[in-house]
Design a protein around this motif. Structure first.
Motif, mmCIF file in Angstrom:
data_model
loop_
_atom_site.group_PDB
_atom_site.id
_atom_site.type_symbol
_atom_site.label_atom_id
_atom_site.label_comp_id
_atom_site.label_asym_id
_atom_site.label_seq_id
_atom_site.Cartn_x
_atom_site.Cartn_y
_atom_site.Cartn_z
ATOM 1 N N MET A 1 0.823 -1.212 0.000
ATOM 2 C CA MET A 1 0.000 0.000 0.000
ATOM 3 C C MET A 1 0.851 1.253 0.000
ATOM 4 N N ALA A 2 2.130 1.133 0.415
ATOM 5 C CA ALA A 2 2.988 2.307 0.432
ATOM 6 C C ALA A 2 3.362 2.763 -0.962
ATOM 7 N N LEU A 3 2.967 2.049 -1.977
ATOM 8 C CA LEU A 3 3.264 2.473 -3.341
ATOM 9 C C LEU A 3 2.394 3.630 -3.789
ATOM 10 N N ALA A 4 1.069 3.598 -3.488
ATOM 11 C CA ALA A 4 0.167 4.720 -3.796
ATOM 12 C C ALA A 4 -1.290 4.432 -4.127
ATOM 13 N N VAL A 5 -2.316 5.692 -4.479
ATOM 14 C CA VAL A 5 -3.775 5.540 -4.629
ATOM 15 C C VAL A 5 -4.322 5.746 -6.032
ATOM 16 N N VAL B 1 0.503 4.522 -10.938
ATOM 17 C CA VAL B 1 1.939 4.716 -10.738
ATOM 18 C C VAL B 1 2.493 5.512 -11.912
ATOM 19 N N GLN B 2 3.305 6.508 -11.609
ATOM 20 C CA GLN B 2 3.976 7.285 -12.651
ATOM 21 C C GLN B 2 5.476 7.314 -12.399
ATOM 22 N N TYR B 3 6.237 6.971 -13.443
ATOM 23 C CA TYR B 3 7.694 7.152 -13.423
ATOM 24 C C TYR B 3 8.000 8.323 -14.346
ATOM 25 N N LEU B 4 8.777 9.280 -13.856
ATOM 26 C CA LEU B 4 8.963 10.535 -14.581
ATOM 27 C C LEU B 4 10.421 10.975 -14.563
ATOM 28 N N GLU B 5 10.917 11.362 -15.737
ATOM 29 C CA GLU B 5 12.198 12.054 -15.863
ATOM 30 C C GLU B 5 11.923 13.400 -16.517
ATOM 31 N N ALA B 6 12.118 14.469 -15.766
ATOM 32 C CA ALA B 6 11.826 15.813 -16.263
ATOM 33 C C ALA B 6 12.962 16.737 -15.843
ATOM 34 N N ILE C 1 9.150 9.282 -8.858
ATOM 35 C CA ILE C 1 8.173 8.224 -8.607
ATOM 36 C C ILE C 1 6.972 8.828 -7.894
ATOM 37 N N GLY C 2 5.801 8.587 -8.446
ATOM 38 C CA GLY C 2 4.557 8.965 -7.791
ATOM 39 C C GLY C 2 3.597 7.800 -7.891
ATOM 40 N N ALA C 3 2.905 7.485 -6.810
ATOM 41 C CA ALA C 3 2.010 6.337 -6.836
ATOM 42 C C ALA C 3 0.879 6.537 -5.846
ATOM 43 N N ASP C 4 -0.305 6.071 -6.251
ATOM 44 C CA ASP C 4 -1.490 6.152 -5.413
ATOM 45 C C ASP C 4 -2.172 4.791 -5.390
ATOM 46 N N LEU C 5 -2.559 4.348 -4.212
ATOM 47 C CA LEU C 5 -3.267 3.080 -4.054
ATOM 48 C C LEU C 5 -4.577 3.318 -3.316
ATOM 49 N N ASN C 6 -5.650 2.722 -3.840
ATOM 50 C CA ASN C 6 -6.975 2.867 -3.254
ATOM 51 C C ASN C 6 -7.557 1.486 -3.013
ATOM 52 N N VAL C 7 -8.010 1.217 -1.790
ATOM 53 C CA VAL C 7 -8.647 -0.056 -1.454
ATOM 54 C C VAL C 7 -10.007 0.250 -0.845
ATOM 55 N N ASN C 8 -11.071 -0.334 -1.418
ATOM 56 C CA ASN C 8 -12.414 -0.140 -0.899
ATOM 57 C C ASN C 8 -13.078 -1.500 -0.666
ATOM 58 N N HIS C 9 -13.662 -1.658 0.504
ATOM 59 C CA HIS C 9 -14.363 -2.906 0.841
ATOM 60 C C HIS C 9 -15.722 -2.562 1.425
ATOM 61 N N VAL C 10 -16.756 -3.232 0.934
ATOM 62 C CA VAL C 10 -18.126 -2.988 1.379
ATOM 63 C C VAL C 10 -18.615 -4.189 2.168
ATOM 64 N N ILE C 11 -19.212 -3.922 3.340
ATOM 65 C CA ILE C 11 -19.733 -4.967 4.213
ATOM 66 C C ILE C 11 -21.252 -4.803 4.316
ATOM 67 N N ASP C 12 -21.978 -5.885 4.038
ATOM 68 C CA ASP C 12 -23.427 -5.884 4.187
ATOM 69 C C ASP C 12 -23.796 -6.148 5.646
ATOM 70 N N LEU C 13 -24.661 -5.277 6.200
ATOM 71 C CA LEU C 13 -25.141 -5.430 7.573
ATOM 72 C C LEU C 13 -26.667 -5.327 7.547
ATOM 73 N N SER D 1 -0.795 7.502 -0.649
ATOM 74 C CA SER D 1 -0.111 8.257 -1.700
ATOM 75 C C SER D 1 1.371 8.359 -1.379
ATOM 76 N N HIS D 2 2.186 8.189 -2.406
ATOM 77 C CA HIS D 2 3.639 8.337 -2.251
ATOM 78 C C HIS D 2 4.184 9.222 -3.362
ATOM 79 N N ARG D 3 5.096 10.129 -2.994
ATOM 80 C CA ARG D 3 5.841 10.927 -3.963
ATOM 81 C C ARG D 3 7.305 10.943 -3.534
ATOM 82 N N SER D 4 8.185 10.771 -4.496
ATOM 83 C CA SER D 4 9.601 10.951 -4.199
ATOM 84 C C SER D 4 9.904 12.448 -4.124
#
Length: 823
Positions: free
Chosen positions: A1-5, A671-676, A719-731, A743-746
């Motif tokens: 998850m430390a990679l990104a959303v 995930v984005q890898y960038l050379e600018a 390096i920029g990366a975003d990770l999104n995790v969604n879980h739905v529980i029926d009650l 979210s991670h950015r170098s």
């Protein structure tokens, strides 16, 4: 998850997704001026719906940089927000500078980037981010990309709405709502509003939030073919506004200007903190050689409003749809901010724009379809500002603006059922004007430099420095942008001759006003009957007067191949252009050249595994020619904001993945890898005064230049990366939606001084959201934590010419609850 959303997926994680058959919902965008599936759009675009914006804590346009690895935003004082996409952007520090990222509100182009600060992000259908030049459909000032703010529109035959309340730490209270009213079968009204208050993140009350917004729309279906939608919006921003922390100081010794010393002051101390003011008061301003004065928090404020009127008229024919969008927008801005130790900077600005866009989108049965259009905008801006620095006051009073018109066309030709070619072209003509006066009043210890009295040691007791310049006897300059009131202040205080007036610089010898203070250099027979402790000299640019014209043809070429039913491969070549203009450097009406960009993109958009896996990828190569680089430096002894033209290469890889793993669990990864970096960049300063992280090329014509080639571009993390995790529980009759966003950015550069200590460190942030929905989904309650690990990083840095380094940091950990009811 430390990679990104992957908020980029446009999945609305706040809505329950549990169902028997897992699948990825379709997202509709209008990035190419017509409604189409995001997966069918052959360009790099991300879409963020209102639930994603809410969960991410996006409360204003300046927060959008938290959403995408490609987008960076520098938030300065007042409405000074500068947008960057993959390093392409501009520090829009005054209305003479155009943004390199085009922003459109409900289809209306914002001529000034400061208009973004007025966009309260409420009741939005989505925000679209187009990455890369959009020179054909969007035109000038879209060299880096486009941000589209798209509100929810009225719905015929429906009475509905919602109310939302949010409370949190820092005394946050947010209220918003909307009502859709069916007036008749053919008429509907939508009214929405937003109010947000929050204490400042900084101890001195800065970095607060106090905003208000209203939007009203009326939709009228005049016939089966003709629809008319009228819209009006108004927003206000007040409070203290942004304020930086004094995080360090740079040496003022020639040859050691890049040596940095941390202050040790805590983050969120604020610019008016006692410790910061103590450090500030120990720094001598030059050439007055008087200590800087403390910054008073009562002097920091903002009172800004934006108002817009627009219409969208659509007429459908048998062969396509004709769309006409007339619009008028205006703003009034009155604010003071501290910036890099300003004491403070004061701005009063009024601007208005009138624009028209006419488009015809074909809907033909044959292989060829496209869009034809024309666009015109006219701007008028009146600015009065002073970047006060106690003993130096750059004062600008000017009117500027101009007009731009363009014609454009873009079409797609189907060579087969699976293979298409597309092409577009746009011709643009820009005219710009500026008319006013630029003063820079500088206090000198001793007399004016050309009199030979500047810091003259002399035999005791005639020594300006020893007799009072550094003792606090030197009077600080008033904070006023009125050039006549500036001089009158010193007359009223009895400090300069009673008949003094504000002369215009540039008309011969610089205007000089000697202080009536004891001490200083010896009397000059026949010139100065009394000893001179100090003098004010107006070394400004003088009269600003210019009329400039530019024109350019931009174009797009592309190919698309549906290599399977849910799989697209595309390649495009697109060009972009931003007109040149006038800067406030040194010399009357200094001008800078236009900038250009060429972009090659190879991309693929895919759905696999029975519509449960989406994999989009983009390879890009951009060549930037003549980027307009606005930076802070010292020229002719005064602060200046010149503009350089630089060349750069930008390349990288962007991968966006959504996986509906089950009917209740969804993952998203972007995930984005960038050379600018810059292929060519030269910056200048007075000899020995350049505080750049670049090598010197030496001095020529009393100006020192620096070679900054190879430096990283601003807001372009490798390096920029975003990770999104969604879980739905029926009650039973309810559902719980659990969302984690990482979210991670170098590290990335935030300042064109290009110093090691103006970089933002790499970071990883975590947002958590838990929402309980009622069975019929007519209400929900949420608990949230944003930046749960309290990760802090600089989003803006400023360094004064005397080495005071201030940084605005990202928000700290915030938390709260949110309640929403719909009807």
């Amino acid at each position: 998850m430390a990679l990104a959303v992957s908020t980029a997926s446009a999945q609305s994680a706040a809505e329950p997704k549990a169902n028997e058959n897992a699948g990825i919902e379709e997202v509709i965008v209008t990035a190419q001026r017509r409604a189409q599936s995001l997966q069918d759009a052959a360009l790099a675009v991300q879409s963020f719906d209102t639930d994603t914006l809410t969960q991410s804590g996006i409360e204003s346009a300046t927060d959008l940089g938290l959403l995408s690895p490609a987008l960076g935003i520098s938030a300065g004082g007042g409405p000074l927000a500068s947008f960057f996409v993959r390093g392409v952007g501009a520090l829009t520090v005054n209305p003479l500078t155009d943004s390199a990222i085009a922003q459109n509100v409900d289809g209306v182009y914002l001529g000034r980037s400061s208009g973004a600060a007025g966009q309260a992000l409420f009741d939005l259908e989505r925000v679209e981010l187009l990455k890369g030049p959009q020179g054909t459909l969007y035109g000038r000032n879209a060299t880096g990309g486009v941000v589209n703010y798209i509100p929810n529109k009225p719905v015929l035959g429906e009475n509905s709405g919602y109310m939302q309340a949010e409370v949190g730490n820092y005394s946050k209270l947010g209220l918003q709502g909307a009502a859709n009213i069916a007036v008749s079968d053919d008429v509907a009204i939508r009214i929405s509003g937003n109010k947000l208050e929050r204490d400042g993140f900084s101890d001195d009350g800065t970095n607060d939030q106090d905003s208000f917004g209203l939007r009203g729309q009326l939709l009228f279906n005049a016939s089966d073919k003709l629809s008319i939608r009228l819209a009006v919006d108004h927003s206000e921003v007040s409070g203290k506004g942004a304020g930086g922390d004094l995080y360090g100081t740079y040496s003022n010794d020639t040859g050691s200007l890049s040596e940095f010393t941390p202050t040790g002051l805590p983050i969120d101390s604020g610019p008016t903190d006692a410790g910061a003011n103590a450090i500030r008061s120990g720094i001598l301003h030059t050439p007055s050689f008087a200590p800087f004065q403390p910054i008073d928090g009562e002097d920091l404020y903002q009172d800004i409003s934006w108002t817009g009127f627009s219409a969208e008229i659509n007429y459908q024919t048998d062969v396509g749809t004709l769309t006409f969008i007339p619009a008028y927008r205006e703003s009034e801005q009155d604010y003071q901010f501290s910036g890099p130790g300003f004491a403070p900077a004061k701005t009063a600005e009024e601007n208005n724009q009138t624009s028209f866009e006419l488009r015809f989108a074909t809907d033909l049965d044959g292989p060829l379809n496209g869009i034809l259009g024309a666009f015109h905008i006219e701007e008028e801006i009146s600015t009065s500002t002073v970047f006060a620095q106690n003993y130096a006051s750059p004062i600008q009073n000017y009117d500027n603006g101009g007009d731009s018109w363009a014609v454009f066309a873009q079409g797609t030709f189907d060579l087969s059922e699976t293979f298409r070619l597309n092409a577009g072209v746009r011709y643009t003509e820009d005219s710009k004007f500026v008319d006013g006066i630029s003063d820079t009043f500088v206090t000198f210890c001793g007399g004016a430099p050309f009199t030979g009295n500047f810091l003259t040691p002399g035999p005791p007791p005639f020594n300006s420095f020893a007799n009072g310049c550094a003792s606090g006897a030197m009077p600080a300059q008033p904070v006023t942008s009125d050039r006549d009131a500036f001089i009158q202040y010193f007359v009223d205080e009895g400090l300069i001759a009673a008949d003094s007036v504000a002369d215009i610089p540039g008309r011969g010898r610089p205007p000089v006003y000697n202080f009536n203070l004891p001490g200083g250099v010896p009397p000059t027979p026949g010139r100065n009957p009394e000893p001179i402790l100090g003098a004010i000299v107006n070394v400004g640019d003088g009269e600003l007067a210019a009329d400039l014209s530019y024109s350019e043809t931009t174009y797009r070429l592309g190919a698309e191949w549906d290599w399977a039913e849910s799989n697209l491969l595309f390649a495009t070549f697109e060009t972009g252009y931003r007109a040149g203009g006038v800067d406030l450097a040194v010399g009357p009406a200094s001008t800078y050249d236009s900038e250009f960009i060429d972009a090659i993109t190879i991309g693929s958009k895919n759905r696999f595994m029975d519509n449960t896996l989406q994999v989009n990828a983009e390879l890009f190569l951009w060549k930037y020619d003549g980027q307009q680089v606005t930076y802070f430096t010292t020229l002719e002894g005064a602060s200046a904001f010149p503009i350089a033209n630089a060349d750069a290469t930008i390349q990288g890889l962007d991968i966006d993945v959504i996986w509906a793993a089950t009917g209740s669990t969804t993952f998203g990864l972007n995930v984005q890898y960038l050379e600018a970096s810059y292929d060519k960049l030269a910056l200048i300063s007075d000899p020995g005064k350049g505080r750049f992280g670049c090598s010197s090329n030496g001095v020529s014509d009393d100006v020192e230049s620096y070679d900054c080639s190879g430096s990283d571009m601003l807001y372009s993390p490798e390096i920029g990366a975003d990770l999104n995790v969604n879980h739905v529980i029926d009650l039973a009759n309810h559902q719980v939606s659990l969302t984690a966003m990482v979210s991670h950015r170098s590290e990335q550069q935030t300042n064109f001084l290009l110093l090691e200590d103006t970089k933002s460190d790499s970071y990883t942030t975590l947002n958590l959201d838990a929402t309980l929905y009622s069975g019929d989904e007519d209400w929900s309650v949420s608990a949230f934590v944003r930046n749960a690990t309290d990760e802090r990083f600089s989003i803006n840095t400023n360094v004064s010419n005397r080495g005071l380094a201030y940084a605005i940091f990202s928000p700290p950990r915030t938390y709260g609850v949110r309640f929403m009811a719909s009807f």
